[in-house]
Design an enzyme around this catalytic site. Structure first.
Site, PDB file in Angstrom:
ATOM      1  N   GLU A  89       0.967  -1.075  -0.175  1.00 52.39           N
ATOM      2  CA  GLU A  89       0.018   0.396  -0.072  1.00 52.39           C
ATOM      3  C   GLU A  89       1.110   1.381   0.170  1.00 52.39           C
ATOM      4  O   GLU A  89       1.914   1.427   1.089  1.00 52.39           O
ATOM      5  CB  GLU A  89      -1.318   0.103   0.951  1.00 52.39           C
ATOM      6  CG  GLU A  89      -1.929  -1.228   1.625  1.00 52.39           C
ATOM      7  CD  GLU A  89      -2.475  -1.224   0.607  1.00 52.39           C
ATOM      8  OE1 GLU A  89      -2.944  -0.690  -0.456  1.00 52.39           O
ATOM      9  OE2 GLU A  89      -3.420  -2.818   0.585  1.00 52.39           O
TER      10      GLU A  89
ATOM     11  N   CYS B 263      -2.180   9.568   4.221  1.00 53.36           N
ATOM     12  CA  CYS B 263      -2.135   8.608   2.357  1.00 53.36           C
ATOM     13  C   CYS B 263      -3.070   9.271   1.782  1.00 53.36           C
ATOM     14  O   CYS B 263      -3.036   9.113   0.774  1.00 53.36           O
ATOM     15  CB  CYS B 263      -1.938   7.287   2.972  1.00 53.36           C
ATOM     16  SG  CYS B 263      -3.171   6.315   3.617  1.00 53.36           S
TER      17      CYS B 263
HETATM   18  N1  LIG Z   1      -2.016   3.238   1.174  1.00 51.72           N
HETATM   19  C1  LIG Z   1      -1.652   3.557   1.936  1.00 51.72           C
HETATM   20  O1  LIG Z   1      -2.609   3.311   2.743  1.00 51.72           O
HETATM   21  C2  LIG Z   1      -0.902   4.526   2.559  1.00 51.72           C
HETATM   22  C3  LIG Z   1      -1.177   4.353   4.384  1.00 51.72           C
HETATM   23  C4  LIG Z   1       0.000   5.322   4.850  1.00 51.72           C
HETATM   24  C5  LIG Z   1       0.678   6.006   4.374  1.00 51.72           C
HETATM   25  N2  LIG Z   1       1.036   5.768   3.032  1.00 51.72           N
HETATM   26  C6  LIG Z   1       2.219   5.989   2.263  1.00 51.72           C
HETATM   27  O2  LIG Z   1       2.890   6.380   3.422  1.00 51.72           O
HETATM   28  C7  LIG Z   1       4.443   7.130   3.283  1.00 51.72           C
HETATM   29  C8  LIG Z   1       4.599   7.855   4.428  1.00 51.72           C
HETATM   30  O3  LIG Z   1       4.984   6.530   5.441  1.00 51.72           O
HETATM   31  P1  LIG Z   1       7.092   7.015   5.119  1.00 51.72           P
HETATM   32  O4  LIG Z   1       7.411   8.082   5.732  1.00 51.72           O
HETATM   33  O5  LIG Z   1       7.248   5.936   7.343  1.00 51.72           O
HETATM   34  O6  LIG Z   1       7.535   5.937   4.609  1.00 51.72           O
HETATM   35  P2  LIG Z   1       8.689   5.206   3.838  1.00 51.72           P
HETATM   36  O7  LIG Z   1       8.561   4.252   2.751  1.00 51.72           O
HETATM   37  O8  LIG Z   1      10.116   6.544   3.724  1.00 51.72           O
HETATM   38  O9  LIG Z   1       8.726   4.347   5.093  1.00 51.72           O
HETATM   39  C9  LIG Z   1       7.984   2.973   5.559  1.00 51.72           C
HETATM   40  C10 LIG Z   1       8.803   1.825   5.917  1.00 51.72           C
HETATM   41  O10 LIG Z   1       9.648   1.404   5.058  1.00 51.72           O
HETATM   42  C11 LIG Z   1      10.996   1.223   6.207  1.00 51.72           C
HETATM   43  N3  LIG Z   1      12.370   1.613   5.149  1.00 51.72           N
HETATM   44  C12 LIG Z   1      12.217   2.424   4.736  1.00 51.72           C
HETATM   45  N4  LIG Z   1      13.614   1.855   3.618  1.00 51.72           N
HETATM   46  C13 LIG Z   1      13.449   0.704   2.939  1.00 51.72           C
HETATM   47  C14 LIG Z   1      14.248   0.337   2.873  1.00 51.72           C
HETATM   48  N5  LIG Z   1      14.973   0.615   1.483  1.00 51.72           N
HETATM   49  N6  LIG Z   1      13.432  -1.285   2.471  1.00 51.72           N
HETATM   50  C15 LIG Z   1      12.747  -2.337   3.069  1.00 51.72           C
HETATM   51  N7  LIG Z   1      12.352  -1.194   3.630  1.00 51.72           N
HETATM   52  C16 LIG Z   1      12.261   0.423   3.782  1.00 51.72           C
HETATM   53  C17 LIG Z   1      10.576   2.403   6.486  1.00 51.72           C
HETATM   54  O11 LIG Z   1      11.877   2.506   7.327  1.00 51.72           O
HETATM   55  C18 LIG Z   1       9.358   2.458   7.377  1.00 51.72           C
HETATM   56  O12 LIG Z   1       9.700   1.317   8.262  1.00 51.72           O
HETATM   57  C19 LIG Z   1       3.560   7.972   2.263  1.00 51.72           C
HETATM   58  O13 LIG Z   1       3.941   8.041   0.875  1.00 51.72           O
HETATM   59  C20 LIG Z   1       1.835   7.490   2.679  1.00 51.72           C
HETATM   60  O14 LIG Z   1       1.521   7.586   1.420  1.00 51.72           O
HETATM   61  C21 LIG Z   1       0.544   4.506   2.155  1.00 51.72           C
END
Ligand SMILES: NC(=O)c1ccc[n+]([C@@H]2O[C@H](COP(=O)([O-])OP(=O)(O)OC[C@H]3O[C@@H](n4cnc5c(N)ncnc54)[C@H](O)[C@@H]3O)[C@@H](O)[C@H]2O)c1
Length: 521
Positions: free
Chosen positions: A285, A319
């Site tokens: 997601e 999001c």
């Molecule tokens: N579609 C949905 O349901 C939904 C819901 C909530 C948030 N979001 C999205 O999430 C984002 C905000 O959250 P964020 O800042 O925590 O996102 P992010 O992608 O920066 O991080 C999400 C998670 O991924 C981990 N991560 C980072 N780099 C990684 C890698 N290379 N490999 C594996 N894991 C890694 C992070 O440590 C964290 O736990 C926004 O883009 C938002 O739209 C989407």
């Protein structure tokens, strides 16, 4: 145990004075307790540390949690434990696992104010949002518990004389859950609950900004009876997630976060190193650029508050938040003027105050990102409104409305994830749909229009996973609005909806020849 029909957990009635007093007490108790120590938690072993420190975004001097960061050895131990642990957990009847999840839901109900207070402090979630997040976590536990029991019953196949066909769903094995910070309990809870309900072992790598919230979730599940080797907590930065994603012992990756990280995960997960005898499945997601169309006949009395709510609640860090409005040229100027008036007076302040509209954003880099996009909007277009009174300390970003931007502006096309809303003039609804169709994202969208034909037209042309008509575009409820995006916003799975659990199981069909050819003696 028989589970009753699913109902959504009701949110707190904040208009009642005793309820509000309860929140104040919960914040007071939270602050008096001081920072939470969050361990790396694998099996029965816990290791505390302070490699990660989460602070209150509204008052960054206030430390909320100190967490150990998982090392490669911790990841290794967690995956070994999960590989062993999923067998026993997966062999239990779904009803037994459901009972455990229902007990975790009860734990969260009992600790509701304490967990909400932690969200208020760790993520600057305003109280109503924090409480709704705890309710959504409870909903996920209850909903997937029931869903897994139904799934275990299997599906009826066509039967012909002489043959018996059965289809059943089995756990895939080890699920790596990688979660974001913006729904710090509900989103990890949903993904973990889906993995556990269907009989997998889960290793959770929560967002580095919110380890405290993830810890209470794991405590709820462990205290409810999830066996130690079926659920591990690995706090850490992104590289801990990347290590999990690449490991051949992982079968399923449940990820929620940015589109960029999600796509990187999908690329890595597609590889099949020699030691791996399965294809990894990714349930992702991801982010979006959520557009709202306003037609000429829309009721602006309804549009303005709904847009303000969609774009600025929780500082635009959902999001699903609205970030781009495509408005019919006949009402564009009127809408912009009224929206500007509403946004300029938004109250920006500390999340625990019930009278604020917009809290701080999560961290300094988020504040800087929003400021960069606002500067770009000012340089190439116009800032129609900027909220005047914003606290100086803390990671606050002023709610802003931008207009008259060039059609290729990054402000119109990139996810900003903060309190900045762009308004764009369009000739008509068809032109708005054309522009939206150019976007690589497809998460949420909205439409304000009175003509039912216009509604049908936009429903038909909209590529998004969740379209909201004549209402705010945030606040999806489990079972009522199954949630998830299309295009680069997600793998098309729907959290809180039918079919979501299928991402966590593998189907097996058994066909038996039931014709008897004599008796074996
Ligand atoms: N579609 C949905 O349901 C939904 C819901 C909530 C948030 N979001 C999205 O999430 C984002 C905000 O959250 P964020 O800042 O925590 O996102 P992010 O992608 O920066 O991080 C999400 C998670 O991924 C981990 N991560 C980072 N780099 C990684 C890698 N290379 N490999 C594996 N894991 C890694 C992070 O440590 C964290 O736990 C926004 O883009 C938002 O739209 C989407």
């Amino acid at each position: 145990m028989t589970l009753s029909n699913f109902v959504n957990e009701p949110v707190l009635e904040l208009r009642r004075a005793p309820v509000r007093a309860g929140l104040a007490d919960a914040i007071g108790a939270h602050d008096a307790r001081g920072p939470l120590d969050v361990p790396v938690w694998v099996g029965q072993d816990t290791r505390i540390g302070d490699a990660l420190v989460s602070t209150d975004p509204g008052t960054p001097d206030r430390v909320v949690a100190r967490a150990a960061a998982a090392s490669p050895a911790d990841v290794d131990a967690a995956l070994d434990a999960a590989r062993a642990g999923h067998r026993d957990w997966g062999r239990r009847p779904a009803s037994e696992r459901a009972a455990v999840l229902a007990r975790a839901a009860a734990w969260l109900r009992e600790h509701r104010l304490e967990v909400g207070a932690l969200e208020v402090r760790e993520c600057a979630k305003p109280w109503p949002e924090a409480d709704a997040d705890v309710c959504e976590a409870i909903d996920f536990l209850e909903f997937y518990a029931r869903g897994a029991v139904d799934l275990e019953a299997g599906v009826e196949l066509m039967q012909v004389p002489g043959e018996r066909n059965t289809l059943s769903y089995r756990p895939r094995g080890v699920v790596a859950v990688i979660s974001p910070w913006n729904f710090p309990v509900a989103i990890p809870c949903g993904m973990v609950a889906a993995g556990l309900a269907t009989g997998n072992a889960v290793v959770l790598k929560p967002a580095e900004q919110a380890p405290g919230c993830a810890y209470v979730l794991v405590r709820a599940l462990r205290e409810a009876g999830v066996p130690p080797d079926a659920l591990a907590l690995l706090p850490g930065e992104g590289e801990v997630g990347a290590t999990l994603v690449a490991d051949p012992r992982v079968h399923t990756i449940a990820f929620t976060g940015s589109s960029q990280v999600g796509q990187e995960i999908m690329r890595t997960a597609a590889e099949t190193p020699a030691a791996q005898k399965h294809l990894k499945r990714v349930v992702a997601e991801m982010g979006g650029k959520n557009c709202v169309i306003v037609d000429a006949d829309a009721d602006l009395d309804e549009v303005v508050p709904a847009l303000v709510q969609s774009a600025f609640n929780f500082a635009g860090q959902k999001c699903s938040a609205a970030s781009r409005v495509l408005c019919h040229e006949a009402v564009h100027d009127a809408l912009l003027e009224r929206l500007a008036g509403a946004v300029e007076v938004l109250e920006v302040g500390q999340a625990e105050r019930l009278d604020i509209d917009v809290p701080a954003v999560i961290e300094r880099s988020a504040q800087e990102r929003v400021a960069r996009y606002a500067a770009e909007a000012e340089r190439t277009g116009r800032l129609a409104a900027v909220a005047a009174d914003v606290p100086r300390d803390g990671w606050f970003a002023p709610p802003t409305v931008a207009a008259e931007l060039p059609s290729d502006s990054p402000v119109l096309h990139e996810e900003i994830f903060g309190p900045l809303l762009a308004v764009e003039r369009v000739r008509n609804v068809a032109a708005a749909c054309d522009r939206i169709d150019e976007s690589p994202f497809g998460l949420t969208g909205g439409l304000f229009a009175r003509n039912p034909d216009t509604v049908d037209y936009v429903v038909d042309r909209s590529p998004v996973g969740n379209l909201y008509v004549n209402r705010a575009i945030t606040g999806a409820m489990v079972a009522r609005q199954p949630f998830g995006g299309n295009r680069l916003s997600g793998t098309g799975t729907k959290a809180g909806g039918p079919g979501y659990l299928l991402g966590f199981v593998e189907p097996r069909v058994v066909t038996e020849n039931t014709m008897r050819h004599g008796l074996v003696v």
